[in-house]
Design a protein around this motif. Structure first.
Motif, PDB file in Angstrom:
ATOM      1  N   VAL A 115       0.870  -1.171   0.000  1.00  0.00           N
ATOM      2  CA  VAL A 115       0.000   0.000   0.000  1.00  0.00           C
ATOM      3  C   VAL A 115       0.904   1.217   0.000  1.00  0.00           C
ATOM      4  CG1 VAL A 115      -1.780   1.301   1.226  1.00  0.00           C
ATOM      5  CG2 VAL A 115      -1.850  -1.201   1.216  1.00  0.00           C
ATOM      6  N   TYR A 313      -5.390  -0.846   3.001  1.00  0.00           N
ATOM      7  CA  TYR A 313      -4.519  -1.607   3.902  1.00  0.00           C
ATOM      8  C   TYR A 313      -5.335  -2.575   4.757  1.00  0.00           C
ATOM      9  CZ  TYR A 313      -1.065  -2.458   7.595  1.00  0.00           C
ATOM     10  OH  TYR A 313      -0.208  -3.042   8.499  1.00  0.00           O
ATOM     11  N   ARG A 317      -5.071  -6.654   4.762  1.00  0.00           N
ATOM     12  CA  ARG A 317      -4.786  -7.369   6.010  1.00  0.00           C
ATOM     13  C   ARG A 317      -5.851  -8.416   6.288  1.00  0.00           C
ATOM     14  NH1 ARG A 317      -3.824  -3.735  11.090  1.00  0.00           N
ATOM     15  NH2 ARG A 317      -3.349  -5.779  11.925  1.00  0.00           N
ATOM     16  N   GLU A 322       0.353  -9.329   6.116  1.00  0.00           N
ATOM     17  CA  GLU A 322       0.556  -7.887   6.205  1.00  0.00           C
ATOM     18  C   GLU A 322       1.132  -7.343   4.899  1.00  0.00           C
ATOM     19  OE1 GLU A 322       0.177  -5.603   8.611  1.00  0.00           O
ATOM     20  OE2 GLU A 322      -0.524  -6.839  10.273  1.00  0.00           O
ATOM     21  N   LEU A 325       4.105  -1.481   3.651  1.00  0.00           N
ATOM     22  CA  LEU A 325       3.694  -0.081   3.628  1.00  0.00           C
ATOM     23  C   LEU A 325       4.792   0.756   2.989  1.00  0.00           C
ATOM     24  CD1 LEU A 325       1.972   0.906   7.007  1.00  0.00           C
ATOM     25  CD2 LEU A 325       0.965   0.766   4.743  1.00  0.00           C
ATOM     26  N   ALA A 349       2.739  -2.718  11.207  1.00  0.00           N
ATOM     27  CA  ALA A 349       3.085  -3.302   9.910  1.00  0.00           C
ATOM     28  C   ALA A 349       4.386  -4.085   9.996  1.00  0.00           C
ATOM     29  CB  ALA A 349       3.196  -2.205   8.860  1.00  0.00           C
TER      30      ALA A 349
END
Length: 388
Positions: A115, A313, A317, A322, A325, A349
């Motif tokens: 993301v 995000y 998830r 995960e 980021l 994260a």
């Protein structure tokens, strides 16, 4: 999930990059224009096969080179997967997974899930509908890689049907029935692939909507409530007796598209362009009872843009694992409250990769590995390098 290695050859300002990464937080630090953003752009390209800064691949290839290569090694639940992407000038791009060639670059989509938060995100609120369509399509494809094939099929049919419309301008006046029969065939194909793409988008928006509302409330608790909805170019032309699940019912959407195409045929022939289909749809963003575009303040626009990314995000998830980021100089754009909200998400994260012009842009108290980026003059021109 995390990226263990990033390698670049002739990508943007990088002649060569060979970076070993690790879980946790890592900050790429250096003055503006030194190549920090190019690193996260390469990772986003490995995620979506597109850049968040430009709409074509040519600017990604370093000046004077004929191709660029982006190589990543992704670790997911202890298993490694290598992605190699060759971005070529004037010919088809190539891809390899675990060093083996794949038939289509689309096969690598979904291996790396990330993301990205970037200053360009403001265009999600203030920009053209194409920005919001790309946001939906990138996220839908990341979650369900088969959507990449749907997008490609629709784009191919759209190009061919548009070319036919341009050539048929005088056919209806000449009474050329065979040419118009050909258009009927392309109408059917456009409706078929368009219905699949619309169904995927609408299903995604239904899942995103509550997450966007929650994220926006977290970022701007004193503001008006935020909401999103899918706005189709077939509104007002829907087929009667729509089922309860009309938004994701492919047969219903296909019939609605065919009806809309029939209703707009004369206008399409006159203008030589396709006026109906998911390529003309939009993601409607609203604050209270007003559209965000044109009515939201600068701060509200930023809150909405960040809320869209936070919602992405949360969905990724929820799918399991995960996502990585990528924070591209975004802290410098946000006020204290929004910085804290984003920092709170980043706390949990597995891997966070950040770019910053100065370390003061990073939230206080963050323990992060620092990588300093420099720009040097070499025989091949100015190139980005990692300070040793």
């Amino acid at each position: 999930m995390y990226v263990r290695h990033l390698g670049l050859h002739d990508f943007r300002s990088w002649a060569v990059a060979d970076l070993e990464l690790e879980p946790g937080r890592m900050v790429f630090v250096g003055p503006n224009g030194f190549g920090k953003t190019n690193l996260v752009e390469a990772l986003w390209y490995s995620t979506t096969l597109g850049s968040h800064r430009v709409s074509t691949d040519q600017p990604l290839i370093r000046a004077g080179s004929s191709r660029a290569v982006v190589s990543t090694i992704v670790v997911n639940e202890g298993r490694e997967c290598a992605i190699d992407l060759e971005i070529a000038a004037g010919r088809a791009n190539k891809a390899r997974l675990n060093r083996s060639p794949v038939r289509s670059t689309r096969e690598v989509v979904g291996v790396l899930r990330s993301v990205l938060f970037a200053p360009e995100d403001l265009a999600l609120v203030r920009g053209d509908p194409s920005e919001r369509r790309r946001y939906l399509d990138d996220l839908a494809t990341m979650r369900r890689p088969t959507v990449a094939g749907v997008r490609a099929d629709y784009d191919r049919v759209l190009r061919q049907r548009t070319a036919l419309l341009k050539s048929l301008g005088g056919s209806r006046h000449r009474g050329d029935a065979s040419a118009l029969d050909t258009l009927d065939v392309w109408d059917s194909r456009l409706a078929e692939h368009g219905a699949q793409l619309m169904a995927a988008r609408i299903d995604l928006v239904n899942q995103l909507a509550p997450e966007v509302e929650k994220s926006y409330q977290l970022l701007a608790p004193a503001s008006r409530p935020a909401s999103i909805a899918y706005r189709a170019s077939i509104d007002g032309l829907a087929v009667a007796d729509a089922p309860d699940n009309a938004g994701t019912d492919r047969e219903f959407l296909e019939a609605a598209l065919l009806a809309a195409l029939a209703a707009r045929r004369n206008a399409e022939l006159e203008r030589g362009m396709c006026l109906v289909g998911p390529h003309r749809d939009d993601l409607e963003l609203r604050l209270g009872d007003q559209p965000a575009k044109g009515f939201a303040s600068h701060g509200e626009s930023w809150s909405f843009a960040v809320a869209l990314r936070l919602a992405s995000y949360e969905l990724l998830r929820a799918d399991g694992g995960e996502p990585v980021l990528l924070l591209d100089d975004v802290f410098a754009e946000l006020d204290t409250a929004r910085r804290q909200a984003l920092a709170g998400v980043a706390e949990s994260a597995e891997q966070v990769l950040i770019t910053a012009a100065v370390l003061e842009d990073i939230p206080a108290g963050w323990d992060a590995r620092r990588v300093h980026i420099d720009l040097r003059d070499e025989d091949a021109g100015r190139v980005s390098v990692v300070q040793r």
